[in-house]
Design a protein around this motif. Structure first.
Motif, PDB file in Angstrom:
ATOM      1  N   THR A 257       0.830  -1.205   0.000  1.00 57.46           N
ATOM      2  CA  THR A 257       0.000   0.000   0.000  1.00 57.46           C
ATOM      3  C   THR A 257       0.862   1.252   0.000  1.00 57.46           C
ATOM      4  O   THR A 257       0.648   2.184  -0.780  1.00 57.46           O
ATOM      5  CB  THR A 257      -0.927   0.003   1.234  1.00 57.46           C
ATOM      6  N   LEU A 258       1.856   1.274   0.891  1.00 58.70           N
ATOM      7  CA  LEU A 258       2.752   2.427   0.974  1.00 58.70           C
ATOM      8  C   LEU A 258       3.517   2.627  -0.332  1.00 58.70           C
ATOM      9  O   LEU A 258       3.669   3.759  -0.808  1.00 58.70           O
ATOM     10  CB  LEU A 258       3.728   2.232   2.126  1.00 58.70           C
ATOM     11  N   SER A 259       3.981   1.545  -0.915  1.00 60.94           N
ATOM     12  CA  SER A 259       4.749   1.635  -2.159  1.00 60.94           C
ATOM     13  C   SER A 259       3.893   2.175  -3.303  1.00 60.94           C
ATOM     14  O   SER A 259       4.359   2.983  -4.116  1.00 60.94           O
ATOM     15  CB  SER A 259       5.322   0.266  -2.526  1.00 60.94           C
ATOM     16  N   ALA A 260       2.628   1.742  -3.356  1.00 64.51           N
ATOM     17  CA  ALA A 260       1.726   2.229  -4.398  1.00 64.51           C
ATOM     18  C   ALA A 260       1.505   3.736  -4.272  1.00 64.51           C
ATOM     19  O   ALA A 260       1.509   4.472  -5.271  1.00 64.51           O
ATOM     20  CB  ALA A 260       0.390   1.497  -4.314  1.00 64.51           C
ATOM     21  N   ILE A 261       1.328   4.202  -3.040  1.00 66.06           N
ATOM     22  CA  ILE A 261       1.129   5.638  -2.813  1.00 66.06           C
ATOM     23  C   ILE A 261       2.392   6.415  -3.183  1.00 66.06           C
ATOM     24  O   ILE A 261       2.325   7.455  -3.859  1.00 66.06           O
ATOM     25  CB  ILE A 261       0.749   5.899  -1.340  1.00 66.06           C
ATOM     26  N   ARG A 262       3.535   5.917  -2.754  1.00 66.34           N
ATOM     27  CA  ARG A 262       4.796   6.601  -3.065  1.00 66.34           C
ATOM     28  C   ARG A 262       5.031   6.661  -4.569  1.00 66.34           C
ATOM     29  O   ARG A 262       5.440   7.705  -5.105  1.00 66.34           O
ATOM     30  CB  ARG A 262       5.965   5.890  -2.379  1.00 66.34           C
ATOM     31  N   ASN A 263       4.760   5.569  -5.274  1.00 65.57           N
ATOM     32  CA  ASN A 263       4.993   5.535  -6.716  1.00 65.57           C
ATOM     33  C   ASN A 263       4.075   6.493  -7.468  1.00 65.57           C
ATOM     34  O   ASN A 263       4.470   7.081  -8.479  1.00 65.57           O
ATOM     35  CB  ASN A 263       4.801   4.110  -7.243  1.00 65.57           C
ATOM     36  N   GLU A 264       2.841   6.657  -6.991  1.00 62.20           N
ATOM     37  CA  GLU A 264       1.875   7.530  -7.668  1.00 62.20           C
ATOM     38  C   GLU A 264       2.093   9.010  -7.351  1.00 62.20           C
ATOM     39  O   GLU A 264       1.827   9.868  -8.180  1.00 62.20           O
ATOM     40  CB  GLU A 264       0.446   7.130  -7.282  1.00 62.20           C
ATOM     41  N   THR A 265       2.561   9.297  -6.141  1.00 59.84           N
ATOM     42  CA  THR A 265       2.651  10.697  -5.707  1.00 59.84           C
ATOM     43  C   THR A 265       4.071  11.223  -5.594  1.00 59.84           C
ATOM     44  O   THR A 265       4.275  12.432  -5.513  1.00 59.84           O
ATOM     45  CB  THR A 265       1.994  10.870  -4.328  1.00 59.84           C
ATOM     46  N   ASN A 266       5.034  10.322  -5.546  1.00 58.11           N
ATOM     47  CA  ASN A 266       6.429  10.686  -5.302  1.00 58.11           C
ATOM     48  C   ASN A 266       6.608  11.327  -3.923  1.00 58.11           C
ATOM     49  O   ASN A 266       7.504  12.142  -3.715  1.00 58.11           O
ATOM     50  CB  ASN A 266       6.967  11.620  -6.392  1.00 58.11           C
TER      51      ASN A 266
END
Length: 320
Positions: A257-266
């Motif tokens: 979940t955290l990785s998906a958010i980081r990848n989408e928002t930087n």
């Protein structure tokens, strides 16, 4: 005395999590024995086998985690952070909302300017300082006027010599409201913006819907893109995320979940917490231990950098 020190172990090493102080340290097996001795009240000699500087670090960590230390500091340290709930309204209809649709069980409405300014005056009179002002709701950006007037009022007190400096301003928003006036306000007062995103679009939209039952993900990502473009990539500074049974159903771990958010928002500064939902809610975690267990499982399968980032996101969520 309850010390509450939790050890996460695998072949790579040990993480000591100090539950009261919300700190964590990577330690060796010998250092674990020292912490356990310190926890039980035993004195540790300087020749135990580790450098004295390192021993002091462990002693300080145990002391800061103690109930006695927490009780002592609770009464003596004055808070200089003011949180203003300026909106008992929300433009969304999140499935797990713990705030009763934004009004927290009270009457719906917006804080007026007079009440906000009185809050500033009363707070400063009592504590003699004002380092941080946080705007929350409901959805606080439904009340931009109060945010603007509070910032202006505090600036006037600085000019008059009644305050030394601007506080740090922050706002926690669902991320669906954006316009030029808001962006100008954020830039003028350097307001730190945190937006709410629960993960990939499919999961976020299932949990966080607008009043018309349409998912909010696209709207939020539009806000993030505009803020990035208009603030020199300075905003948003953080993301708040909620982990629920929906994530489990879709096979996503906390780190996924955290990785998906980081990848989408930087954005790397992410605060994640387990959902707080009613017993009958479809979002409630059926296994209350899955959040912690999921963290333990990540130790063996990910790099040390990712694992420490995961811990930081969780501890930031507990602190917020």
């Amino acid at each position: 005395m309850i010390m509450r020190i939790y050890f996460i172990e695998d072949v790579k090493g040990i993480i000591a999590f100090f539950c009261n102080s919300l700190e964590y340290i990577k330690i060796t097996h010998d250092e674990k024995k020292i912490i356990e001795k310190l926890e039980s009240g035993e004195e540790i000699s300087k020749d135990y086998g580790i450098p004295s500087i390192r021993l002091d670090v462990l002693k300080k960590a145990v002391k800061l985690n103690s109930e006695e230390h927490r009780k002592c500091n609770f009464d003596t340290v004055q808070s200089v952070k003011l949180t203003l709930n300026i909106s008992n309204l929300c433009n969304m209809n999140c499935g797990y909302c713990y705030a009763g649709g934004g009004c927290y069980g009270a009457a719906s409405g917006l804080m007026n300017v007079q009440t906000a300014i009185q809050s500033i005056d009363v707070f400063y009179e009592k504590f003699g300082a004002l380092d941080c002002v946080k705007f929350i709701g409901g959805e606080p950006l439904l009340n931009i006027r109060v945010i603007k007037e509070v910032c202006r009022y505090i600036d006037s007190k600085i000019v008059a010599g009644k305050l030394e400096k601007r506080p740090v301003y922050s706002v926690i928003t669902n991320g669906t409201i954006i316009n030029d006036d808001l962006i100008e306000l954020i830039n003028e007062y350097n307001i730190r913006v945190a937006v709410s995103i629960d993960g990939p679009k499919s999961i976020h939209d299932e949990a966080r819907k607008m009043k018309n039952n349409i998912g909010s993900y696209s709207s939020i990502m539009n806000t993030v893109a505009k803020l990035r473009a208009k603030t020199g990539n300075m905003q948003p500074v953080a993301v708040n995320a909620v982990f629920s049974e929906i994530h489990i159903k879709h096979g996503l771990s906390v780190l996924d979940t955290l990785s998906a958010i980081r990848n989408e928002t930087n954005i790397k500064d992410i605060h994640i917490v387990p959902v707080d939902a009613s017993l009958e809610s479809a979002y409630r975690l059926t296994d209350n231990n899955c959040f912690v267990k999921g963290v333990e499982d990540e130790v063996a399968t990910n790099t040390e950098e990712d694992y420490f980032w995961l811990l930081k996101c969780i501890f930031n969520g507990l602190r917020k």
